[in-house]
Design an enzyme around this catalytic site. Structure first.
Site, mmCIF file in Angstrom:
data_model
loop_
_atom_site.group_PDB
_atom_site.id
_atom_site.type_symbol
_atom_site.label_atom_id
_atom_site.label_comp_id
_atom_site.label_asym_id
_atom_site.label_seq_id
_atom_site.Cartn_x
_atom_site.Cartn_y
_atom_site.Cartn_z
ATOM 1 N N SER A 1 -9.615 1.623 2.183
ATOM 2 C CA SER A 1 -8.589 2.440 1.558
ATOM 3 C C SER A 1 -7.482 1.626 0.881
ATOM 4 C CB SER A 1 -7.949 3.341 2.615
ATOM 5 O OG SER A 1 -7.307 2.587 3.628
ATOM 6 N N LYS B 1 0.835 -1.202 0.000
ATOM 7 C CA LYS B 1 0.000 0.000 0.000
ATOM 8 C C LYS B 1 0.868 1.250 0.000
ATOM 9 C CE LYS B 1 -4.082 1.666 2.575
ATOM 10 N NZ LYS B 1 -4.959 1.336 3.732
ATOM 11 N N SER C 1 -10.669 -1.061 5.887
ATOM 12 C CA SER C 1 -9.788 -0.718 4.768
ATOM 13 C C SER C 1 -9.106 -1.913 4.129
ATOM 14 C CB SER C 1 -8.722 0.290 5.231
ATOM 15 O OG SER C 1 -9.311 1.558 5.422
#
Length: 450
Positions: A186, A111, A210
């Site tokens: 996310s 990420k 997320s």
């Protein structure tokens, strides 16, 4: 699909990357789920150890697939391909010498929030677009130490605060199954990269979904570990020192295309941060309680007390429950908790006395909420009546608590809440001086039900 393909089969699957570029985008994630681009991390690690494929071949194939398909998906937004090729060559040399590490030679992404030396970390905020980290995040260090080849970083919403993945720095990430839809957030870029067959493994983070929401949106696997199981040093906001931190709600966890790969990745990164907790203890994760599905009980919740459930969702859950039942699992449709769903009040609540204190509140159903008490003000909460509350008041949507399965009146709830140091303001009471409610009591319906 055979679990042990020959080198010819592996290379044939890798060579299909160019052909995949000609597919309609909607078919990217659906095309040949058995193709080599969709093999699990565990299978690829075994193929590397058996010398049926080289790390450089896997890395070149992943880069080729990203370059061919990611223009419309926009998942891998920070790319480190040159260093990845160099690391792959080093991994092949190590494999040739007989070295063995859990992820040696395996390409993957992480990420965008994770610091990688020499690469930008922005969290999607334009004011940080030129800032580059000097040190890898601790999780990235452990992945590299295990032999993983980091191809780059995947997209996020600004400040990691959304269930989609758009920001002004990198733009919008689209779902590989359907470009008109979101991959979630996310950790949406990572979920999209897995679903598109770019990489077999990804690392993200989670507070309120997320990791889990993008996995659901894209049809992949994710795991939200226990708090502080994976240290977060180097995964904080841009320009913040890479110091050891203790989590408040956020955790770091793996994403993959199989549950077994989640365990493989978690074993690599879990454990105390040496700079804060030293080496004074050793992490020993417990083994599964059962060897197969047949030993597990599964609670299936296909209805929500406050909003209707889409028929397609219910049908999917029912189908899953049926398949699990056929595999030998024990399927439960109601929780054995003291809080019973959708049951009508049966009697008046017991009054407290010196010899019989009021029952304990259903603490597992109490959740923190920072919303205002507007939803409370809209509820007709009876005060001082000692009677069962109506569906619009304390017993909203059939929720009630206590081990005696009686409904909660406002008077009783005040008594219970005061015993647990949780206060609320009853808007229907003219004598109440307690502060406004900042707590959601889902069991009793006194607060907003989010």
């Amino acid at each position: 699909m055979r679990a042990d393909p020959s080198r010819r089969e592996l290379m044939a699957g890798i060579g299909a990357v160019a052909a995949s570029a000609a597919l309609p985008v909607r078919a990217i994630a659906a095309e040949a789920s058995s193709a080599q681009a969709y093999r699990s991390a565990g299978e690829l690690v075994k193929a590397l150890v058996d010398r049926k494929v080289s790390s450089r071949e896997l890395v070149d194939a992943a880069i080729g697939r990203i370059e061919a398909l990611d223009g419309k998906i926009n998942a891998v937004v920070v790319r480190d391909f040159d260093r990845a090729r160099t690391a792959a060559d080093a991994a092949d040399a190590a494999l040739a010498k007989g070295q063995r590490r859990p992820l040696l030679g395996l390409p993957m992404t992480v990420k965008e929030q994770f610091n990688i030396a020499g690469l930008p970390t922005t969290w999607g905020d334009p004011k940080f677009k030129d800032w580059k980290a000097e040190v890898d995040a601790l999780a990235v260090q452990r992945l590299k130490a295990a032999g993983a080849i980091i191809l780059g970083k995947t997209n996020v919403p600004i400040n990691l605060r959304d269930w989609q993945s758009y920001n002004e720095v990198y733009g919008t990430t689209n779902n590989p199954w359907d470009l008109s839809r979101s991959p979630g957030g996310s950790s949406g870029g990572g979920a999209a990269a897995l679903a598109a067959g770019f990489v077999p493994l990804e690392f993200g983070s989670d507070i309120g979904g997320s990791l889990r929401a993008p996995a659901h949106f894209c049809g992949v696997f994710s795991h939200k570990p226990s708090l502080d199981l994976v240290p977060q040093r180097g995964a904080g906001p841009p320009k913040t020192p890479a110091n050891p931190v203790r989590g408040d709600l956020a955790v770091i966890g793996p994403m993959a295309r199989s549950a077994a790969d989640l365990a493989l990745a978690l074993d690599v990164v879990a454990g105390p941060d040496e700079l804060s907790e030293g080496i004074g203890y050793r992490l020993a994760l417990p083994s599964p309680r059962h060897e197969g599905l047949a030993g597990f009980r599964v609670l299936v919740i296909d209805k929500h007390p406050l909003c209707p459930t889409e028929a397609s969702i219910t049908a999917a859950l029912d189908g899953l429950a049926e398949r699990l039942g056929k595999s030998g699992c024990t399927i439960l449709r109601e929780s054995a908790s003291c809080c019973r769903r959708f049951s009508a009040p049966t009697s008046r609540p017991r009054r407290a006395s010196a010899s019989r204190p009021p029952p304990r509140p259903c603490l597992p159903m109490i959740r923190a909420s920072w919303r205002n008490s507007s939803a409370v003000r809209q509820s007709a909460i009876p005060t001082g009546s000692g009677r069962a509350a109506s569906a619009g008041g304390c017993g909203r949507a059939g929720w009630h608590c206590s081990r005696t399965s009686t409904s909660c009146s406002a008077r009783r709830c005040r008594r219970l809440l005061s015993r647990t140091t949780i206060r609320h303001n009853s808007p229907a009471s003219s004598t109440s001086t307690a502060p406004r409610c900042r707590t959601t009591i889902r069991a009793c319906g006194l607060g907003p039900q989010s």
